[in-house]
Design an enzyme around this catalytic site. Structure first.
Site, short mmCIF file in Angstrom:
data_model
loop_
_atom_site.label_atom_id
_atom_site.label_comp_id
_atom_site.label_asym_id
_atom_site.label_seq_id
_atom_site.Cartn_x
_atom_site.Cartn_y
_atom_site.Cartn_z
N LYS A 98 36.08 -18.45 18.98
CA LYS A 98 36.05 -19.48 20.00
C LYS A 98 34.76 -19.34 20.80
O LYS A 98 34.28 -18.21 21.01
CB LYS A 98 37.29 -19.30 20.89
CG LYS A 98 37.55 -20.41 21.89
CD LYS A 98 38.87 -20.16 22.63
CE LYS A 98 39.20 -21.24 23.64
NZ LYS A 98 40.51 -21.04 24.30
N SER A 173 43.49 -25.14 24.48
CA SER A 173 42.06 -25.31 24.48
C SER A 173 41.36 -24.80 23.23
O SER A 173 40.21 -25.18 22.99
CB SER A 173 41.47 -24.59 25.69
OG SER A 173 41.67 -23.20 25.58
N SER A 197 47.02 -21.92 24.99
CA SER A 197 45.82 -22.40 24.29
C SER A 197 45.63 -21.87 22.88
O SER A 197 44.71 -22.31 22.19
CB SER A 197 44.56 -22.08 25.11
OG SER A 197 44.43 -22.96 26.18
#
Lengths: 541, 100
Positions: A98, A173, A197
Site C-alpha cells: 500500500k 482504503s 480498510s
C-alpha cells in the site's frame, strides 16, 4: 523463455505453488516478476490499482532470489542437504505494498498531494522483513488519502475500479491492494486496517484480508492515520497465501513501542492442504453469531450469503450460538470521534517545512494555511476539522473523553462474548458479515460522508476493541462478492486463519469458487475508460 | 450541543491551520453538522462510572536499551526539505523584527 500466455498463466498461481515451482526450476523469479509487472502495467490504465511501480528494485530482488535458488540447487546436486527452512517461503514471490509503506529511495504518497514528490529516507520495518524473506516488491498501490475512506475514491491520484465490475468501487482504503490481488497483478499485498480498510475491500473484491491484533505487526515506517487503531495486514487470494504474508512481517520491533513482545506462531504450518483435514478443524469449535451485526441497510443478498455460510459451518461441525454485543450501534460514532481526533494530531506534521508539498505565501502562518489548504483533499480536511473540533477546549470531554468511555463498553462486549457471560458459554470466535453491502457504484457515496462511513459498521468495532478480524469470500450477491468475517481474541490470528481455511475446505466445490472477476477481460481493452472517466459518467447520470 | 456556525467552522479551520475558501467552509459547515448529529447517539449512554480506554493491549513503560546506533545522515534527512541552507531547513522568520 515462456510465451506471453504462459507468463500470464504464472500470475494465476497461489504463493505455495509459485514457491514449489521456483524451487523445482519450472521458471525463474525474474520471469515471475516480469509476468506480474507486464500484466499490472498493461492493465493499470483501466484499473488504476497502482500508485507507482518499482520495476528496477523488483527485478533486482528477483535476480537475487534466483541466485539463492541456484545456490541451493548447486548445493543439493553436490550432495549437501539443504534444509527446507534454509529458503524462506516468500523467496521470489511478488508482493504489492500500500502506498503508505515507506521504502528507501522510493515515493510513498499515502494517496495525498501533500506527499507528492516525497522520497522515503529509510525502509519501513515490514519492507525490511520482506527484503530479508526474499520477496519481490513490485510497487505501491492506490489508496484513500491517508487511509481515510471506504472506496479508494479519496485518492489524489484518482479512483480504482473493482475487477468484478469496473463501474464499482473496490472498497477502501486499501482498495488498490485488494484490486491488484483480485486482478492477479500480485498474489499477495500489504494493506492497513484502521476501521476496516483491509477487510471491507477484501469483502468487496472476493479476496482474503486479515486485520491483525493491535501490536502484532510493527508500524515503523507506516504513514500514521489513527495511532490507537492502525494495523498492517495481508491480502491474498486464499487463506494460506494471506497467512504466508503475515508470517513474513509479524513480530516485535523495538522501533514501534506499541508492537507486542510476543512470540509469533507458525501460521502456515497450522493450515492443512487436504480439504478433509482442514474441514475437521471445525469440530468442537464454538462460534458466536452477534445479532447486532445484521444491521439496518444490510442488503438481503449479503445477509442470505452470510447466513448460508453460517449454516455450512454448523453442518460441518461448528457449534453456532447467538450472542449479543449490545454497544455495536455506538461503534460508528465512537470511531468517528477517536479516529479523526488522532488523525488531526498525526496530520499536523504536514507543514511544508521539512518535506512534502510546500507553498510559500508570506509568513509562517500564511505558509501553513496555503500548504495544508492546497495539499490535503476533501476527506482529509473533513477528518482534520472533526478531530480538531472534538479535541478543542470546551468539547474535549463531551466528544473525545465520552468516545473513549464508550470504547471501554464496546471492548467489554467482546470480552464478555469471549469469556462467556449472562448464561452464554464462551465462544472461540465470532462470525459475522464483513460489509453490509456488495461493492457500490463509483461516485454513489462521495457526496454523503455518513453513507460512506456506514460501509464500515461491521468492521470498525474490531479496531475500537483492538482485536483481529479475517474476511473470506463466501459467495456472490447480484454477481458481486460477499465477505464473511471471523473476529478473534487479541493475538488469536492463527485461529482465524484455521477457521477461514476450514471454511474454504467445506465450500471448495461451490460454483462461485470457480469464477474469476467478471470484468477482467475488459482490462486488456485499450478502449476501456479509466475509473475517473467512469466516475464522471456515473455521477453525471 | 449547538450546531456549528459558519464562524465556528472558520475558527476550527484556523486552529487546524487549513486555509479554506468560503465555498469549502460552507460545504464543511453542512457536512460537519450532519456528522455531529450522528455523535448525539452517545449521549444515550450513562458513562459516569466508566473509565476511558485510550489503548487496548495494555503495554506499559516500553523502554529500549540506551545504546548508540547509526542515525540518518544530515544530507538524507534534509533531502526532502523544500528549502535548505547548509545543514539547516529554511523557514520564514517567526519573531518580528529579525527579518534583517
Amino acid at each position: 523463455m515462456a510465451s506471453a500466455a504462459e507468463l500470464r498463466a504464472l500470475t494465476r498461481l497461489h504463493v505455495r505453488e509459485m514457491a514449489a515451482r521456483l524451487r523445482a526450476g519450472h521458471f525463474t523469479a525474474r520471469e515471475l516478476a516480469e509476468a506480474h509487472l507486464a500484466l499490472a502495467h498493461a492493465q493499470d490504465r483501466a484499473l488504476n490499482a497502482w500508485a507507482s511501480f518499482d520495476d528496477e528494485r523488483a527485478l533486482a530482488a528477483a535476480e537475487a532470489a534466483d541466485l539463492r535458488l541456484a545456490g541451493a540447487h548447486a548445493a543439493a546436486s553436490a550432495g549437501e542437504k539443504v534444509a527446507p527452512a534454509g529458503l524462506p517461503p516468500l523467496l521470489g514471490i511478488p508482493v504489492a505494498l500500500k502506498d503508505l509503506v515507506v521504502t528507501r529511495g522510493r515515493p510513498s504518497t499515502a494517496g495525498s498531494r501533500i506527499l507528492e514528490g516525497f522520497v522515503g529516507p529509510y525502509d519501513a520495518h515490514i519492507a525490511e522483513r520482506l527484503d530479508e524473506a526474499g520477496a519481490v516488491v513490485l510497487g505501491k498501490t492506490n489508496m484513500d488519502e491517508f487511509a481515510m475512506g471506504s472506496s479508494t475514491e479519496h485518492s489524489a491520484w484518482g479512483p480504482t475500479s473493482n475487477p468484478w465490475d469496473l463501474d464499482r468501487v473496490p472498497g477502501g482504503s486499501s482498495g488498490g491492494s485488494a484490486a491488484a490481488v483480485a486482478a492477479f497483478h500480485a498474489p499477495v499485498a500489504i494493506g492497513t486496517d484502521t476501521g476496516g480498510s483491509i477487510r471491507q475491500p477484501a469483502s468487496l473484491t472476493g479476496t482474503v484480508g486479515l486485520r491483525p491484533t493491535y501490536g502484532r505487526v510493527s508500524r515503523y515506517g507506516i504513514v500514521a492515520f489513527a495511532s490507537s487503531l492502525d494495523q498492517v495486514g495481508p491480502f491474498g487470494r486464499d487463506v494460506r497465501d494471506a497467512a504466508a504474508l503475515l508470517q513474513a512481517v509479524a513480530g516485535h520491533d523495538e522501533r514501534d513501542a506499541t508492537s507486542a513482545p510476543l512470540p509469533v506462531p507458525d501460521y502456515p504450518a497450522e493450515l492443512p492442504d487436504p480439504d478433509d483435514e482442514a474441514a475437521a478443524l471445525l469440530r468442537g469449535v464454538r462460534l458466536g453469531l452477534p445479532r447486532e451485526y445484521f444491521v439496518k441497510g444490510m442488503e438481503p443478498g449479503v445477509e442470505a450469503a452470510v447466513r448460508s455460510a453460517v449454516r455450512a459451518l454448523e453442518s460441518a461441525g461448528a457449534e453456532i450460538v447467538d450472542v449479543s454485543l449490545p454497544h455495536t450501534d455506538y461503534g460508528l460514532a465512537t470511531y468517528y470521534i477517536i479516529a479523526p481526533a488522532e488523525a488531526s494530531a498525526n496530520l499536523a506534521r504536514y507543514d511544508g517545512i521539512r518535506y512534502g508539498h510546500a507553498v510559500r505565501d508570506g509568513d509562517v502562518l500564511a505558509n501553513y494555511l496555503a500548504t495544508r489548504g492546497s495539499g490535503f483533499g476533501a476527506e482529509a480536511k473533513r477528518r482534520i476539522m472533526l478531530g480538531t473540533y472534538a479535541l478543542s477546549a470546551g468539547y474535549y470531554d463531551a466528544y473525545y473523553v465520552k468516545a473513549l468511555k464508550v470504547r471501554t463498553l464496546i471492548k467489554g462486549d467482546f470480552d464478555r462474548a469471549f469469556a462467556g457471560a449472562d448464561g452464554q458459554p464462551p465462544v472461540d470466535a465470532l462470525v459475522a458479515p464483513t460489509s453490509p453491502t456488495v461493492a457500490f457504484p463509483l461516485g454513489a457515496r462521495l457526496a454523503d460522508p455518513v453513507a460512506m462511513y456506514l460501509s464500515d459498521a461491521c468492521t470498525l468495532p474490531v479496531n475500537v476493541a483492538g482485536l483481529c478480524g479475517l474476511s473470506v469470500p463466501c459467495g456472490l450477491s447480484e454477481g458481486l462478492p460477499v465477505g464473511l468475517q471471523f473476529i478473534g481474541r487479541a493475538f488469536d490470528e492463527g485461529r482465524l486463519f484455521r477457521l477461514g481455511r476450514a471454511y474454504e475446505a467445506i465450500t471448495a466445490t461451490a460454483d462461485w469458487r470457480r469464477l474469476e472477476p467478471t470484468d477482467l477481460p475488459k482490462l486488456d481493452d485499450p478502449a476501456t475508460p479509466t475509473p475517473a472517466e467512469r466516475t464522471a459518467r456515473l455521477v453525471r447520470r | 450541543m449547538a450546531a456549528l456556525s459558519h464562524a465556528d467552522v472558520a475558527h476550527v479551520a484556523h486552529l487546524a491551520r487549513l486555509g479554506l475558501g468560503d465555498d469549502e467552509l460552507t460545504r464543511l459547515e453542512g457536512q460537519l453538522n450532519h456528522i455531529l448529529e450522528q455523535y448525539r447517539v452517545l449521549a444515550e449512554l450513562d458513562t459516569e462510572a466508566i473509565a476511558p480506554t485510550a489503548q487496548t493491549i495494555e503495554l506499559e513503560n516500553i523502554l529500549r536499551d540506551d545504546l548508540p546506533g547509526p542515525c540518518l545522515p544530515v544530507d538524507e534527512a534534509l533531502a526532502g526539505a523544500p528549502e535548505r541552507a547548509g545543514d539547516h531547513v529554511v523557514v520564514p522568520p517567526i519573531i518580528a523584527g529579525l527579518d534583517e
